[in-house]
Design a protein around this motif. Structure first.
Motif, PDB file in Angstrom:
ATOM      1  N   MET A 244      67.133 114.401  -3.876  1.00 36.08           N
ATOM      2  CA  MET A 244      67.351 113.309  -4.849  1.00 36.08           C
ATOM      3  C   MET A 244      68.849 113.241  -5.067  1.00 36.08           C
ATOM      4  SD  MET A 244      64.376 113.752  -7.732  1.00 36.08           S
ATOM      5  CE  MET A 244      64.535 112.326  -8.438  1.00 36.08           C
ATOM      6  N   GLN A 245      69.617 113.801  -4.212  1.00 31.98           N
ATOM      7  CA  GLN A 245      71.122 113.771  -4.057  1.00 31.98           C
ATOM      8  C   GLN A 245      71.846 114.360  -5.556  1.00 31.98           C
ATOM      9  OE1 GLN A 245      72.584 112.301  -1.173  1.00 31.98           O
ATOM     10  NE2 GLN A 245      70.727 112.572  -0.525  1.00 31.98           N
ATOM     11  N   PHE A 246      71.291 115.299  -5.668  1.00 33.79           N
ATOM     12  CA  PHE A 246      71.763 116.214  -6.936  1.00 33.79           C
ATOM     13  C   PHE A 246      72.657 117.312  -6.483  1.00 33.79           C
ATOM     14  CE2 PHE A 246      68.486 114.142  -9.386  1.00 33.79           C
ATOM     15  CZ  PHE A 246      69.086 113.334 -10.323  1.00 33.79           C
ATOM     16  N   VAL A 247      73.763 117.675  -6.946  1.00 39.12           N
ATOM     17  CA  VAL A 247      74.327 118.999  -6.800  1.00 39.12           C
ATOM     18  C   VAL A 247      74.190 119.787  -7.895  1.00 39.12           C
ATOM     19  CG1 VAL A 247      76.785 119.963  -6.479  1.00 39.12           C
ATOM     20  CG2 VAL A 247      76.299 117.612  -5.759  1.00 39.12           C
ATOM     21  N   VAL A 248      73.858 121.243  -7.571  1.00 38.79           N
ATOM     22  CA  VAL A 248      73.641 122.049  -8.357  1.00 38.79           C
ATOM     23  C   VAL A 248      74.862 122.948  -8.535  1.00 38.79           C
ATOM     24  CG1 VAL A 248      72.241 124.290  -8.834  1.00 38.79           C
ATOM     25  CG2 VAL A 248      71.376 122.374  -7.848  1.00 38.79           C
ATOM     26  N   PHE A 249      75.396 123.148  -9.724  1.00 43.12           N
ATOM     27  CA  PHE A 249      76.689 123.780  -9.926  1.00 43.12           C
ATOM     28  C   PHE A 249      76.467 125.226 -10.660  1.00 43.12           C
ATOM     29  CE2 PHE A 249      77.945 119.367 -10.080  1.00 43.12           C
ATOM     30  CZ  PHE A 249      79.309 119.515  -9.318  1.00 43.12           C
ATOM     31  N   HIS A 250      75.469 125.386 -11.524  1.00 41.76           N
ATOM     32  CA  HIS A 250      74.852 126.801 -11.991  1.00 41.76           C
ATOM     33  C   HIS A 250      73.567 126.755 -12.148  1.00 41.76           C
ATOM     34  CE1 HIS A 250      79.182 127.476 -12.962  1.00 41.76           C
ATOM     35  NE2 HIS A 250      79.490 126.102 -13.580  1.00 41.76           N
ATOM     36  N   ALA A 251      72.976 127.933 -11.926  1.00 40.56           N
ATOM     37  CA  ALA A 251      71.336 128.092 -12.165  1.00 40.56           C
ATOM     38  C   ALA A 251      71.300 129.181 -12.531  1.00 40.56           C
ATOM     39  CB  ALA A 251      70.960 127.721 -10.893  1.00 40.56           C
TER      40      ALA A 251
ATOM     41  N   CYS B  51      77.887 111.879 -11.772  1.00 41.72           N
ATOM     42  CA  CYS B  51      77.560 111.094 -13.217  1.00 41.72           C
ATOM     43  C   CYS B  51      76.285 112.169 -13.346  1.00 41.72           C
ATOM     44  CB  CYS B  51      76.875 109.814 -12.619  1.00 41.72           C
ATOM     45  SG  CYS B  51      78.170 108.677 -12.529  1.00 41.72           S
ATOM     46  N   THR B  52      75.771 112.240 -14.717  1.00 43.76           N
ATOM     47  CA  THR B  52      74.917 112.864 -15.440  1.00 43.76           C
ATOM     48  C   THR B  52      73.585 111.782 -15.325  1.00 43.76           C
ATOM     49  OG1 THR B  52      75.639 112.588 -17.616  1.00 43.76           O
ATOM     50  CG2 THR B  52      76.321 114.545 -16.306  1.00 43.76           C
ATOM     51  N   LEU B  53      72.560 112.402 -15.780  1.00 48.33           N
ATOM     52  CA  LEU B  53      71.387 111.738 -16.075  1.00 48.33           C
ATOM     53  C   LEU B  53      71.595 111.151 -17.525  1.00 48.33           C
ATOM     54  CD1 LEU B  53      68.861 114.055 -14.499  1.00 48.33           C
ATOM     55  CD2 LEU B  53      69.433 111.875 -13.461  1.00 48.33           C
ATOM     56  N   ASP B  54      71.506 109.929 -17.544  1.00 50.20           N
ATOM     57  CA  ASP B  54      71.875 109.356 -18.984  1.00 50.20           C
ATOM     58  C   ASP B  54      70.840 108.547 -19.622  1.00 50.20           C
ATOM     59  OD1 ASP B  54      74.466 110.732 -19.316  1.00 50.20           O
ATOM     60  OD2 ASP B  54      75.244 108.968 -18.093  1.00 50.20           O
ATOM     61  N   THR B  55      70.172 107.844 -18.780  1.00 48.95           N
ATOM     62  CA  THR B  55      68.948 106.801 -19.223  1.00 48.95           C
ATOM     63  C   THR B  55      67.607 107.710 -19.140  1.00 48.95           C
ATOM     64  OG1 THR B  55      68.517 106.064 -17.014  1.00 48.95           O
ATOM     65  CG2 THR B  55      70.314 104.714 -18.236  1.00 48.95           C
ATOM     66  N   GLU B  56      66.647 107.180 -20.019  1.00 47.86           N
ATOM     67  CA  GLU B  56      65.583 107.802 -19.955  1.00 47.86           C
ATOM     68  C   GLU B  56      64.707 107.499 -18.856  1.00 47.86           C
ATOM     69  OE1 GLU B  56      63.865 109.709 -22.171  1.00 47.86           O
ATOM     70  OE2 GLU B  56      66.071 109.598 -23.198  1.00 47.86           O
ATOM     71  N   GLY B  57      65.016 106.406 -18.093  1.00 43.03           N
ATOM     72  CA  GLY B  57      64.028 105.993 -16.890  1.00 43.03           C
ATOM     73  C   GLY B  57      64.616 106.899 -15.824  1.00 43.03           C
ATOM     74  N   GLU B  58      65.954 107.372 -15.697  1.00 37.65           N
ATOM     75  CA  GLU B  58      66.367 108.555 -14.735  1.00 37.65           C
ATOM     76  C   GLU B  58      65.791 109.569 -15.032  1.00 37.65           C
ATOM     77  OE1 GLU B  58      70.885 106.944 -13.569  1.00 37.65           O
ATOM     78  OE2 GLU B  58      70.584 108.163 -15.550  1.00 37.65           O
ATOM     79  N   LYS B  59      65.563 110.309 -16.261  1.00 33.13           N
ATOM     80  CA  LYS B  59      65.112 111.402 -16.721  1.00 33.13           C
ATOM     81  C   LYS B  59      63.529 111.542 -16.146  1.00 33.13           C
ATOM     82  CE  LYS B  59      68.484 112.258 -20.276  1.00 33.13           C
ATOM     83  NZ  LYS B  59      68.502 112.390 -22.147  1.00 33.13           N
ATOM     84  N   GLU B  60      63.113 110.519 -16.654  1.00 30.06           N
ATOM     85  CA  GLU B  60      61.447 110.379 -16.448  1.00 30.06           C
ATOM     86  C   GLU B  60      61.324 110.582 -14.813  1.00 30.06           C
ATOM     87  OE1 GLU B  60      57.545 107.350 -17.026  1.00 30.06           O
ATOM     88  OE2 GLU B  60      59.646 106.864 -17.723  1.00 30.06           O
ATOM     89  N   LYS B  61      61.921 110.016 -14.076  1.00 27.97           N
ATOM     90  CA  LYS B  61      61.761 109.998 -12.637  1.00 27.97           C
ATOM     91  C   LYS B  61      62.187 111.333 -12.257  1.00 27.97           C
ATOM     92  CE  LYS B  61      63.130 108.388  -8.141  1.00 27.97           C
ATOM     93  NZ  LYS B  61      64.216 107.324  -7.202  1.00 27.97           N
ATOM     94  N   VAL B  62      63.109 112.042 -12.589  1.00 24.96           N
ATOM     95  CA  VAL B  62      63.335 113.442 -12.126  1.00 24.96           C
ATOM     96  C   VAL B  62      62.441 114.343 -12.469  1.00 24.96           C
ATOM     97  CG1 VAL B  62      64.740 115.256 -12.549  1.00 24.96           C
ATOM     98  CG2 VAL B  62      65.858 112.999 -12.045  1.00 24.96           C
ATOM     99  N   ILE B  63      61.840 114.167 -13.942  1.00 25.54           N
ATOM    100  CA  ILE B  63      60.662 115.265 -14.279  1.00 25.54           C
ATOM    101  C   ILE B  63      59.404 114.851 -13.462  1.00 25.54           C
ATOM    102  CG2 ILE B  63      59.192 115.501 -16.134  1.00 25.54           C
ATOM    103  CD1 ILE B  63      61.293 114.717 -18.144  1.00 25.54           C
ATOM    104  N   LYS B  64      59.092 113.661 -12.932  1.00 27.63           N
ATOM    105  CA  LYS B  64      57.958 113.410 -12.241  1.00 27.63           C
ATOM    106  C   LYS B  64      57.991 114.171 -10.895  1.00 27.63           C
ATOM    107  CE  LYS B  64      56.138 109.283 -14.325  1.00 27.63           C
ATOM    108  NZ  LYS B  64      55.949 107.718 -14.091  1.00 27.63           N
ATOM    109  N   CYS B  65      59.399 113.916 -10.345  1.00 25.69           N
ATOM    110  CA  CYS B  65      59.544 114.425  -9.141  1.00 25.69           C
ATOM    111  C   CYS B  65      59.476 116.013  -8.919  1.00 25.69           C
ATOM    112  CB  CYS B  65      60.904 114.044  -8.458  1.00 25.69           C
ATOM    113  SG  CYS B  65      61.042 112.386  -7.893  1.00 25.69           S
ATOM    114  N   LEU B  66      59.984 116.627  -9.972  1.00 27.65           N
ATOM    115  CA  LEU B  66      59.891 118.098  -9.902  1.00 27.65           C
ATOM    116  C   LEU B  66      58.558 118.810 -10.470  1.00 27.65           C
ATOM    117  CD1 LEU B  66      63.312 118.734 -11.855  1.00 27.65           C
ATOM    118  CD2 LEU B  66      62.683 119.226  -9.437  1.00 27.65           C
ATOM    119  N   GLU B  67      57.817 117.733 -11.077  1.00 27.39           N
ATOM    120  CA  GLU B  67      56.457 118.343 -11.253  1.00 27.39           C
ATOM    121  C   GLU B  67      55.681 118.214  -9.768  1.00 27.39           C
ATOM    122  OE1 GLU B  67      55.962 116.781 -15.960  1.00 27.39           O
ATOM    123  OE2 GLU B  67      55.149 115.602 -14.116  1.00 27.39           O
ATOM    124  N   ALA B  68      55.834 117.263  -9.212  1.00 28.95           N
ATOM    125  CA  ALA B  68      55.276 117.085  -7.872  1.00 28.95           C
ATOM    126  C   ALA B  68      55.524 117.935  -7.044  1.00 28.95           C
ATOM    127  CB  ALA B  68      55.609 115.555  -7.279  1.00 28.95           C
TER     128      ALA B  68
END
Length: 451
Positions: free
Chosen positions: A285-292, A313-330
């Motif tokens: 999903m083209q994210f960079v992990v800085f700390h974990a 950029c960070t995840l600011d909109t509810e639509g962006e957050k909802e998609k990331v949550i669905k993708c990680l659940e999958a």
């Protein structure tokens, strides 16, 4: 007329050669696990590559601390073997140091590490068939039947299903020549068309399925995640049967205002390769992990990732957050298989996969996940199955029927949850010499091509 300035290709690895990565395997600090520490120049995708090396060696990551702010990458992994013990095998320690050390980075081992496969032949002797499409009961039986009819041998395969979609990678070769089929355009076209015809039974749309071919090998788990992600398997609601069988992971997204990160927290039941699956999806999903921070307590895992998008950029909109949550659940659910696990061993031959899956189909069973490989002349397979119509667990009567139909030349072992039941088609000492009560261990369904 203008000309481009000369760019020395050695420059790409200059920072690594000046500051080579350091890896240490520590068995003295902790009494119940091995510490793997990696310090290196930071670059895109490095976290996934390191996690990939550890999971491909069948190591269990119980804790992890990652920091890659700025130009340096620092990781500490707490790992054990499959039995929960420290890593005592010197060969595994050497593989870790080789892959994560300077030679592994400069030679590109991490980028080019192939899928895992067994057999004496080289990667060029196989053609990889990738298939993604709409799932239905009996689909694997139909695909393997087509290949058997065309005298194409399936040397190894991995099949995942999720949310009514199926993705599979099959390593095949020609039965007569024992070589891959990629050089025969007519035959490839025939295979592709017949596979698409199978999927057209699900609908008239050509996009119901896609098939592609390549020589050599791919990293199987990585590629299956990519196929299902590109197919948007995270969209749509799960069926009632799936909701009954799946424990939904808890994924939340917050914001760290002080440092400008989005903070993703995943809490779910722990299992092997969980961190790999999550990091793989974040990378896709083209994210960079800085700390974990990753930790496991009992049967449950908690993983926290501080991320930004590639553009900062960070995840600011509810639509962006909802998609990331669905993708990680999958990503968490794709590898989870409920129901019954069937492990089979038999002498390899063309059409063996077709024969076995036909028996499963005739007994009303649907394959939710599968792994097939060959070890010498033996074919070894694992099928996760459930009832095709109800999705419920398989009863003892169906198991006994399977044992009768599979035949005397094949050994079958049945597992469900933590219980393990042996159903050998051979009896007495002959059966005992084949498999013990603890069973055949499948740390990898496919082995690496390189040592």
């Amino acid at each position: 007329m203008g000309s481009w300035a000369y760019f020395d290709p050695e420059y790409e690895t200059l920072s690594i050669r000046i500051n080579p990565p350091q890896v240490s395997v520590d068995n003295s600090t902790c009494k119940d696990c091995t510490l793997v520490k990696v310090d290196s120049v930071n670059r895109p995708g490095i976290l996934l590559e390191v996690v990939q090396v550890l999971t491909d060696l069948d190591l269990i990551i119980t804790k992890a601390y990652i920091s890659s702010d700025g130009g340096w990458f620092m990781d500490v992994f707490h790992v054990t073997d499959q039995q929960g013990q420290k890593i005592s095998d010197t060969r595994i320690i050497e593989q870790i140091e080789k892959a994560l050390g300077p030679k592994g980075y400069i030679s590109g081992v991490l980028k080019t590490q192939p899928g895992k496969m067994s057999g004496s032949n080289s990667p060029s002797d196989y053609t990889a068939i990738e298939v993604i499409g709409r799932d239905r009961p009996g689909l694997l039986s139909e695909i393997s039947g087509v290949l058997a009819t065309l005298q194409v041998n399936v040397a190894a395969a991995e099949v995942w299903t999720h949310n009514r979609r199926v993705a599979c990678i099959l390593y095949v070769n020609d039965n007569a020549s024992n070589c891959g089929v990629s050089n025969n355009c007519l035959r490839l076209s025939t295979i592709e068309e017949q596979i698409k015809n199978i999927f057209r039974g699900c609908g008239n749309n050509d996009e119901v399925a896609r098939a592609s071919f390549s020589m050599g090998s791919v990293h199987v788990d990585r590629r299956l995640h990519q196929l299902l992600f590109s197919d948007r398997d995270y969209e749509g609601a799960l069926s009632t049967e799936q909701l009954d069988n799946v424990i939904k992971p808890n994924v939340t997204i917050d914001r760290c205002k002080e440092k400008g990160y989005s903070v993703i927290t995943v809490r779910c039941k722990d299992r092997p390769k969980l961190m790999f699956d999550i990091v793989c999806t974040l990378t896709d999903m083209q994210f960079v992990v800085f700390h974990a921070t990753v930790s496991s307590e009992g049967h449950y895992a908690s993983q926290e990732y501080y991320i930004r998008q590639m553009d900062g950029c960070t995840l600011d909109t509810e639509g962006e957050k909802e998609k990331v949550i669905k993708c990680l659940e999958a990503a968490v659910r794709r590898r989870v298989s409920e129901g019954l696990s069937l492990e089979l061993q038999a002498k390899d031959r063309v059409g063996l996969l077709s024969e076995v899956t036909q028996v499963l189909r005739k007994n009303g069973l649907s394959v939710t996940r599968a792994g097939v490989t060959t070890v010498g002349e033996q074919a070894v397979s694992v099928f996760h199955v459930s009832h095709a119509t109800s999705g419920k667990a398989v009863d003892a009567e169906t198991i006994d029927e399977l044992r009768k139909q599979i035949g005397k030349s094949m050994m079958l072992k049945v597992k469900e949850a933590n219980a393990c039941y042996n159903y050998n088609t051979k009896s007495g000492d002959e059966a005992a010499s084949g498999w013990t009560k603890t069973g055949f261990f499948f740390g990898h369904l496919l082995e690496k091509f390189f040592p």
